[in-house]
Design a protein around this motif. Structure first.
Motif, mmCIF file in Angstrom:
data_model
loop_
_atom_site.group_PDB
_atom_site.id
_atom_site.type_symbol
_atom_site.label_atom_id
_atom_site.label_comp_id
_atom_site.label_asym_id
_atom_site.label_seq_id
_atom_site.Cartn_x
_atom_site.Cartn_y
_atom_site.Cartn_z
ATOM 1 N N VAL A 170 2.469 -13.835 1.909
ATOM 2 C CA VAL A 170 1.718 -12.729 2.492
ATOM 3 C C VAL A 170 2.440 -12.295 3.759
ATOM 4 N N ALA A 171 2.719 -11.004 3.901
ATOM 5 C CA ALA A 171 3.446 -10.537 5.079
ATOM 6 C C ALA A 171 2.814 -9.280 5.663
ATOM 7 N N ASP A 172 2.857 -9.200 6.978
ATOM 8 C CA ASP A 172 2.463 -8.010 7.716
ATOM 9 C C ASP A 172 3.641 -7.648 8.607
ATOM 10 N N ALA A 173 4.179 -6.439 8.438
ATOM 11 C CA ALA A 173 5.415 -6.070 9.122
ATOM 12 C C ALA A 173 5.303 -4.669 9.695
ATOM 13 N N PRO A 174 6.183 -4.340 10.651
ATOM 14 C CA PRO A 174 6.219 -2.968 11.148
ATOM 15 C C PRO A 174 6.543 -1.987 10.033
ATOM 16 N N THR A 192 5.389 4.167 3.834
ATOM 17 C CA THR A 192 4.601 5.406 3.869
ATOM 18 C C THR A 192 3.265 5.201 4.567
ATOM 19 N N VAL A 193 3.019 3.997 5.079
ATOM 20 C CA VAL A 193 1.797 3.681 5.815
ATOM 21 C C VAL A 193 2.182 3.116 7.178
ATOM 22 N N GLU A 194 1.214 2.962 8.078
ATOM 23 C CA GLU A 194 1.508 2.541 9.445
ATOM 24 C C GLU A 194 2.022 1.105 9.550
ATOM 25 N N ARG A 195 1.506 0.195 8.739
ATOM 26 C CA ARG A 195 1.975 -1.184 8.703
ATOM 27 C C ARG A 195 2.306 -1.533 7.264
ATOM 28 N N CYS A 196 3.363 -2.300 7.092
ATOM 29 C CA CYS A 196 3.712 -2.759 5.753
ATOM 30 C C CYS A 196 3.023 -4.098 5.505
ATOM 31 N N THR A 197 2.023 -4.090 4.672
ATOM 32 C CA THR A 197 1.379 -5.338 4.246
ATOM 33 C C THR A 197 1.753 -5.549 2.783
ATOM 34 N N ASN A 257 1.707 0.952 -4.840
ATOM 35 C CA ASN A 257 2.962 0.409 -5.356
ATOM 36 C C ASN A 257 2.893 -1.052 -5.818
ATOM 37 N N GLY A 258 3.706 -1.345 -6.824
ATOM 38 C CA GLY A 258 3.916 -2.718 -7.270
ATOM 39 C C GLY A 258 5.281 -2.844 -7.921
ATOM 40 N N HIS A 259 5.768 -4.063 -7.999
ATOM 41 C CA HIS A 259 7.014 -4.361 -8.714
ATOM 42 C C HIS A 259 6.857 -5.711 -9.401
ATOM 43 N N SER A 260 7.617 -5.941 -10.465
ATOM 44 C CA SER A 260 7.650 -7.257 -11.098
ATOM 45 C C SER A 260 9.042 -7.495 -11.656
ATOM 46 N N ALA A 261 9.376 -8.766 -11.861
ATOM 47 C CA ALA A 261 10.703 -9.107 -12.378
ATOM 48 C C ALA A 261 10.781 -10.607 -12.623
ATOM 49 N N PRO A 262 11.681 -11.035 -13.491
ATOM 50 C CA PRO A 262 12.081 -12.443 -13.500
ATOM 51 C C PRO A 262 12.999 -12.680 -12.301
ATOM 52 N N PRO A 287 0.791 -1.238 0.000
ATOM 53 C CA PRO A 287 0.000 0.000 0.000
ATOM 54 C C PRO A 287 0.819 1.282 0.000
ATOM 55 N N CYS A 288 2.160 1.212 -0.091
ATOM 56 C CA CYS A 288 2.965 2.431 -0.181
ATOM 57 C C CYS A 288 2.683 3.147 -1.507
ATOM 58 N N GLY A 289 2.899 4.443 -1.510
ATOM 59 C CA GLY A 289 2.834 5.167 -2.779
ATOM 60 C C GLY A 289 4.038 4.799 -3.620
ATOM 61 N N MET A 290 3.966 5.102 -4.922
ATOM 62 C CA MET A 290 5.123 4.797 -5.761
ATOM 63 C C MET A 290 6.271 5.710 -5.345
ATOM 64 N N VAL A 291 7.447 5.232 -5.110
ATOM 65 C CA VAL A 291 7.898 3.849 -5.102
ATOM 66 C C VAL A 291 8.111 3.455 -3.651
ATOM 67 N N CYS A 292 7.994 2.168 -3.330
ATOM 68 C CA CYS A 292 8.107 1.695 -1.957
ATOM 69 C C CYS A 292 9.477 2.009 -1.355
ATOM 70 N N PRO A 293 9.540 2.807 -0.281
ATOM 71 C CA PRO A 293 10.836 3.107 0.327
ATOM 72 C C PRO A 293 11.482 1.899 0.986
ATOM 73 N N CYS A 294 10.687 0.914 1.423
ATOM 74 C CA CYS A 294 11.264 -0.296 2.021
ATOM 75 C C CYS A 294 12.153 -1.010 1.008
ATOM 76 N N THR A 295 11.618 -1.229 -0.173
ATOM 77 C CA THR A 295 12.351 -1.932 -1.225
ATOM 78 C C THR A 295 13.573 -1.160 -1.683
ATOM 79 N N THR A 296 13.395 0.111 -1.962
ATOM 80 C CA THR A 296 14.481 0.888 -2.567
ATOM 81 C C THR A 296 15.593 1.216 -1.581
ATOM 82 N N SER A 297 15.324 1.125 -0.285
ATOM 83 C CA SER A 297 16.346 1.441 0.713
ATOM 84 C C SER A 297 16.957 0.199 1.353
ATOM 85 N N GLY A 298 16.593 -0.993 0.893
ATOM 86 C CA GLY A 298 17.071 -2.212 1.526
ATOM 87 C C GLY A 298 16.539 -2.351 2.947
ATOM 88 N N LEU A 299 15.282 -1.950 3.143
ATOM 89 C CA LEU A 299 14.556 -2.022 4.419
ATOM 90 C C LEU A 299 15.068 -1.044 5.478
#
Length: 199
Positions: A61-65, A31-36, A189-194, A14-26
């Motif tokens: 499926v993950a729910d994280a701080p 950008t939301v209270e819980r990372c689902t 937000n979304g991402h895809s890749a091989p 549910p983060c806005g584009m682009v997910c800061p968790c992914t791009t910062s290596g966690l």
């Protein structure tokens, strides 16, 4: 014995584009209270301890701080109901990090396993559009992002998980009610890749 898997994947959170968790290596908060987040993996080729798992689909499926590096994740796993007992057990071992490799690093952040189930899964990877339906629990679709006046999808390079290059994307359909994790976040937000992993 070793394992190796390759195929395609996509994710949505549910983060806005682009997910800061992914791009910062966690290292940055969501950008939301819980990372689902839901990550869907379709395996085109692969073996686990000599068991062929080609054609199988696994959905995490993950729910994280908000700051995912704090750990304490709650995680559930779905595997398509075409999986044999051996395939189901093998995929469960890989995606829980028990068999080493990429998922072993993630396993240290998991505080609670919510379960693992075999259910009907429909996975589609059609050009820029990626969709998955998991029983009645998940129905989501993302579309890779193309910048205005551009011909190719936008990508993020230098990533470590789950692949070194990820497309930028946004969700066009978002419904998740799985293992107690809920998300309805179209347009986020979304991402895809091989992917290709081995251990």
């Amino acid at each position: 014995m070793a394992w190796e898997l390759s195929g395609t994947y996509f994710e949505h959170c549910p983060c806005g584009m682009v997910c800061p968790c992914t791009t910062s290596g966690l290292t940055l908060p969501a950008t939301v209270e819980r990372c689902t987040v839901v990550l869907a993996f379709h395996i085109d080729a692969g073996t686990i301890d000599g068991v062929d798992v080609a054609g199988r689909t696994a959905v995490v499926v993950a729910d994280a701080p908000r700051l995912m590096s704090e750990g304490g994740w709650k995680v559930g796993l779905y595997v398509d109901d075409g999986a044999t007992d051996e395939q189901f057990a093998g995929l469960g071992a890989v995606f829980s990090g028990q068999r080493g490799g990429l998922w072993a690093a993630v396993a240290g952040l998991v505080g609670e396993m919510l379960g693992a189930e075999r259910v009907p899964i429909t996975y589609a990877d059609e050009g820029r559009t990626h969709r998955v339906r998991v029983g009645d629990a998940i129905d989501m679709e993302i579309e890779d992002w193309v910048l205005p006046n551009a011909d190719e999808v936008a990508t993020l390079t230098g990533m470590t998980f789950p692949a070194p290059v990820l497309t930028m994307a946004r969700s066009t359909r978002s419904h998740v009610d799985a293992f107690g994790v809920r998300m309805d976040s179209p347009g986020t937000n979304g991402h895809s890749a091989p992917f290709a992993w081995a251990a």
